[in-house]
Design a protein around this motif. Structure first.
Motif, PDB file in Angstrom:
ATOM      1  N   ASN A   1       0.788  -1.280   0.185  1.00 12.57           N
ATOM      2  CA  ASN A   1      -0.057   0.069  -0.139  1.00 12.57           C
ATOM      3  C   ASN A   1       0.946   1.347  -0.010  1.00 12.57           C
ATOM      4  N   ASP A   2       0.286   2.249  -0.732  1.00 11.26           N
ATOM      5  CA  ASP A   2       0.974   3.567  -0.530  1.00 11.26           C
ATOM      6  C   ASP A   2       1.298   4.156   0.864  1.00 11.26           C
ATOM      7  N   GLU A   3       2.422   4.307   1.142  1.00 13.42           N
ATOM      8  CA  GLU A   3       2.770   5.077   2.328  1.00 13.42           C
ATOM      9  C   GLU A   3       1.955   6.224   2.836  1.00 13.42           C
TER      10      GLU A   3
ATOM     11  N   GLU B   1      15.155 -15.063 -20.585  1.00 10.51           N
ATOM     12  CA  GLU B   1      15.524 -14.532 -19.222  1.00 10.51           C
ATOM     13  C   GLU B   1      14.661 -13.316 -18.600  1.00 10.51           C
ATOM     14  N   GLU B   2      13.689 -12.994 -19.686  1.00  8.88           N
ATOM     15  CA  GLU B   2      12.605 -11.821 -19.068  1.00  8.88           C
ATOM     16  C   GLU B   2      11.214 -12.160 -19.191  1.00  8.88           C
ATOM     17  N   VAL B   3      10.535 -11.295 -18.853  1.00  7.52           N
ATOM     18  CA  VAL B   3       9.146 -11.484 -18.731  1.00  7.52           C
ATOM     19  C   VAL B   3       8.463 -10.094 -19.017  1.00  7.52           C
ATOM     20  N   HIS B   4       7.584  -9.880 -19.801  1.00  4.22           N
ATOM     21  CA  HIS B   4       7.027  -8.347 -20.289  1.00  4.22           C
ATOM     22  C   HIS B   4       5.563  -8.703 -19.631  1.00  4.22           C
ATOM     23  N   LEU B   5       5.182  -7.487 -19.288  1.00  2.00           N
ATOM     24  CA  LEU B   5       3.852  -7.168 -18.656  1.00  2.00           C
ATOM     25  C   LEU B   5       3.286  -5.779 -19.264  1.00  2.00           C
ATOM     26  N   THR B   6       2.080  -5.855 -19.363  1.00  2.00           N
ATOM     27  CA  THR B   6       1.379  -4.535 -19.879  1.00  2.00           C
ATOM     28  C   THR B   6       0.589  -4.197 -18.763  1.00  2.00           C
ATOM     29  N   ILE B   7       0.706  -2.976 -17.842  1.00  2.00           N
ATOM     30  CA  ILE B   7      -0.138  -2.527 -16.954  1.00  2.00           C
ATOM     31  C   ILE B   7      -0.687  -1.096 -16.857  1.00  2.00           C
ATOM     32  N   GLY B   8      -1.973  -1.079 -17.084  1.00  2.00           N
ATOM     33  CA  GLY B   8      -2.509   0.090 -16.913  1.00  2.00           C
ATOM     34  C   GLY B   8      -2.871   0.981 -15.479  1.00  2.00           C
ATOM     35  N   LYS B   9      -2.292   2.081 -15.587  1.00  2.00           N
ATOM     36  CA  LYS B   9      -2.515   2.697 -14.605  1.00  2.00           C
ATOM     37  C   LYS B   9      -4.094   2.845 -14.066  1.00  2.00           C
ATOM     38  N   VAL B  10      -4.510   2.503 -12.867  1.00  2.00           N
ATOM     39  CA  VAL B  10      -6.064   3.056 -12.253  1.00  2.00           C
ATOM     40  C   VAL B  10      -5.671   4.106 -11.652  1.00  2.00           C
ATOM     41  N   SER B  11      -6.598   5.316 -12.068  1.00  2.00           N
ATOM     42  CA  SER B  11      -6.693   6.305 -11.334  1.00  2.00           C
ATOM     43  C   SER B  11      -7.695   7.034 -11.576  1.00  2.00           C
TER      44      SER B  11
ATOM     45  N   VAL C   1      -3.544  -0.251  -6.186  1.00  2.00           N
ATOM     46  CA  VAL C   1      -2.527  -0.614  -5.192  1.00  2.00           C
ATOM     47  C   VAL C   1      -1.340  -0.749  -5.999  1.00  2.00           C
ATOM     48  N   CYS C   2      -1.377  -1.836  -7.047  1.00  2.00           N
ATOM     49  CA  CYS C   2      -0.202  -2.059  -7.605  1.00  2.00           C
ATOM     50  C   CYS C   2       0.218  -1.303  -8.781  1.00  2.00           C
ATOM     51  N   SER C   3      -0.975  -0.992  -9.633  1.00  2.00           N
ATOM     52  CA  SER C   3      -0.558  -0.038 -10.846  1.00  2.00           C
ATOM     53  C   SER C   3      -0.147   1.021 -10.489  1.00  2.00           C
ATOM     54  N   GLY C   4      -0.636   1.797  -9.441  1.00  2.00           N
ATOM     55  CA  GLY C   4      -0.315   3.106  -8.876  1.00  2.00           C
ATOM     56  C   GLY C   4       1.144   2.949  -8.351  1.00  2.00           C
ATOM     57  N   SER C   5       1.594   1.826  -7.983  1.00  2.00           N
ATOM     58  CA  SER C   5       2.991   1.884  -7.254  1.00  2.00           C
ATOM     59  C   SER C   5       3.910   1.815  -8.748  1.00  2.00           C
TER      60      SER C   5
END
Length: 595
Positions: A277-279, A395-405, A416-420
């Motif tokens: 969680n965000d501090e 030796e890599e893994v790629h992800l596509t993460i959309g910011k939830v805002s 929690v995760c996308s914001g971080s």
């Protein structure tokens, strides 16, 4: 004198064994053996039978059925089957989608492991079995002994509903519980292990089986020792914003180093990230609670400061009905009581709000720090579809993460995760990760089978892995991508990759829907309708349909469109179209990874 067996009725191998044994016998052993062999033949046979019966236990027969959308139920079913087999139990494991419901009345012992999907619905492949069991055709099951392990997410209103429904229906049909149903939240390992320990004890009539279950509790991904309970800390190699300047969105292409993790994954699998969680949010919550941040609390067998517990262990951003009901025992606030009791009011309030809102809006509360943390569940891991092929990037893994805002009640909120990842994680930092297998979202076994991939926004991620894999393997089968987002100029995720694959032939056809570029909003389902004739032709050629993305809107609209298209192009009734779609699901020709 050395004893030797010669001129005997024994075969060569038996003579060799006797000649090895006899010279080594003591005098006492020879006397006992002589007396044993002098006994009547019936006595020897009886003794031999008794010895055999102590070595070979009576075989029990158990069937384990699973209904899984993302692979959790299947993983548990296969793990528990392996343990039972090691205890000489005859075990059959099957998906609910492949099990013939009429065979239920032939079973003696049944273990059902099933998840609940969406708003209380069965997983796709369990729908037909569910409907059969609740129909007039369902047989009486007086001879069946069963137990249900229900997986769910308590942040949803209809928590574990599918498991509850199955349990109640089995009982109505006359079946007998082996052990009572267990309902598991997203952090299901311990509760599931306790259920299986109880089941195993009843089936095997053993006093202590806990150690066997505990030893099996370390989930292994391929040859990797890393799991949700023991994540691998992967270094962030790259973090690129895929959206252009002026976009309403921020979508990150993340590349993680996994050298040394021994991960094995396939296109369609996900990476689980254990977020914190965000501090700033934690500090604001502690201030509102008026708790000393250094106050020690016990959380999941750990002693931590409440600040560390709230930041690293406990979920504070999601309001569920069970949580609100627990909170209501610590307040006499009449408005809060009304809120929890009203089915619609609590939903409206909870949407977009978090624990800080509750504490600020309805104080005071009578809890102390320990009581407060005991209300909360663990922070669930976040799953992201893998956007790369391991064959192409070992030796890599790629992800596509959309910011939830978004903003609610005058306060800006972040996922929690996308914001971080978008706000705080830098290149060189590490993320705790593990592989989450999803056997229900897979490329066809026959490599040249046509595939139709439908997705919007970050739902396009697994298709990048699909095509990268097919390119690496040199597969020449037909592939069609239908992709949607808001604006062509700023939101065409991985545009150059698709163009390169179109040019090489790895991707045969692509249709795009950008909803905000015209007055009339165009979505992926509209592109399916525009290409209805070709879509149905591909189905007749054996194509597999994939849908990835938001369940409530995109996936639901796509599903309705596919039903309607099959009805029109195939000249079928609505019932026939529904049966056709169900058959596609049974054959793994309609696969969905929706959330």
């Amino acid at each position: 004198m050395k004893l030797q067996v010669i001129n005997s009725p024994f075969n060569e191998e038996q003579i060799k064994l006797l000649n090895e044994l006899l010279p080594k016998l003591t005098g006492e052993q020879r006397i006992w053996l002589n007396g044993y062999l002098s006994a009547p033949l019936t006595t020897i046979n009886t003794i031999a039978e008794e010895i055999t019966s102590t070595v070979t236990p009576s075989t029990k027969t158990v069937t384990i059925l699973y209904g899984s959308q993302t692979g959790n139920s299947q993983g548990l079913a296969e793990k528990y089957a392996s343990i039972l087999k090691s205890n000489d139990v005859d075990v059959t494991v099957s998906s609910l989608g492949k099990f013939k419901p009429n065979n239920l009345k032939k079973l003696t012992n049944l273990l059902l492991i099933v998840s609940t999907h969406g708003e209380g619905e069965p997983p796709d492949q369990a729908i037909q079995f569910y409907e059969f069991l609740h129909s007039k055709r369902a047989p009486k099951l007086e001879n069946l002994h069963y137990s249900v392990l229900a997986l769910g997410d308590s942040s949803y209103e209809f928590f574990c509903k599918t498991g509850k429904d199955f349990d109640e229906q089995f009982a109505k049909l006359g079946a007998t519980q082996i052990v009572p149903r267990t309902e598991c939240d997203v952090d299901y390992d311990d509760a599931a292990a306790q259920w299986f320990s109880a089941v195993q004890k009843e089936l095997l009539q053993q006093a202590d089986v806990a150690a066997t279950v505990e030893a099996s509790n370390q989930t292994v991904q391929g040859d990797s020792t890393y799991s949700r309970k023991n994540p691998f800390y992967a270094e962030v190699l790259e973090s690129i914003n895929l959206n252009g300047r002026g976009s309403n969105k921020e979508t990150r292409h993340i590349e993680l180093a996994i050298e040394g993790a021994n991960f094995y994954f396939e296109p369609g699998d996900s990476i689980g990230i254990l977020p914190e969680n965000d501090e700033k949010l934690v500090d604001a919550l502690l201030t509102a609670l008026q708790f000393d941040p250094q106050t020690e609390v016990d959380v999941f067998d750990e002693k931590l400061s409440i600040r560390e517990a709230l930041q690293k262990r406990l979920e504070i951003t999601v309001l569920s009905k069970p949580l609100l009901q627990k909170i209501s025992t610590y307040t006499v606030h009449k408005e809060f009581t009304k809120l929890v009791e009203d089915a619609n009011a609590w939903k409206d309030y909870a949407r977009g709000r978090d624990l800080l809102d509750v504490v600020e809006d309805f104080a005071p509360f009578s809890w102390n720090a320990q009581q407060f943390v005991e209300l909360l569940r663990k922070i669930p891991a976040r799953l992201y579809s893998i956007a790369s092929s391991q064959k192409a990037n070992n030796e890599e893994v790629h992800l596509t993460i959309g910011k939830v805002s978004y903003e609610t009640n005058g306060r800006q909120r972040l996922g929690v995760c996308s914001g971080s990842i978008t706000e705080r994680i830098q290149i060189g930092d590490t993320l705790p990760v593990y592989v989450h297998k999803n056997p229900n979202f897979r490329l066809p076994e026959q490599q040249d089978t046509p595939i139709i991939m439908i997705g919007a926004g970050t739902g396009v991620a697994p298709y990048r892995a699909f095509l990268e894999e097919r390119e690496e393997l040199g597969i020449e089968g037909k592939a069609w991508l239908i992709f949607g987002d808001q604006h062509f100029v700023t939101d065409f995720l991985y545009q150059t990759d698709w163009q390169r694959w179109l040019a090489s032939g790895t991707l045969t056809q692509m249709d795009v829907a950008f909803s905000r570029d015209t007055d009339k909003k165009i979505y992926v389902q509209h592109k399916i309708e525009e290409n209805a004739v070709a879509f149905y032709e591909w189905l007749e050629q054996g194509a597999v349909i994939y849908v990835c993305g938001d369940e409530k809107t995109m996936a639901a609209d796509v599903d309705a469109t596919i039903h309607r298209l099959i009805e029109q192009q195939g000249q079928k009734t609505p019932e026939e179209a529904k049966a056709f779609v169900n058959e596609l699901k049974q054959q793994n020709r309609y696969q969905r990874d929706v959330y």
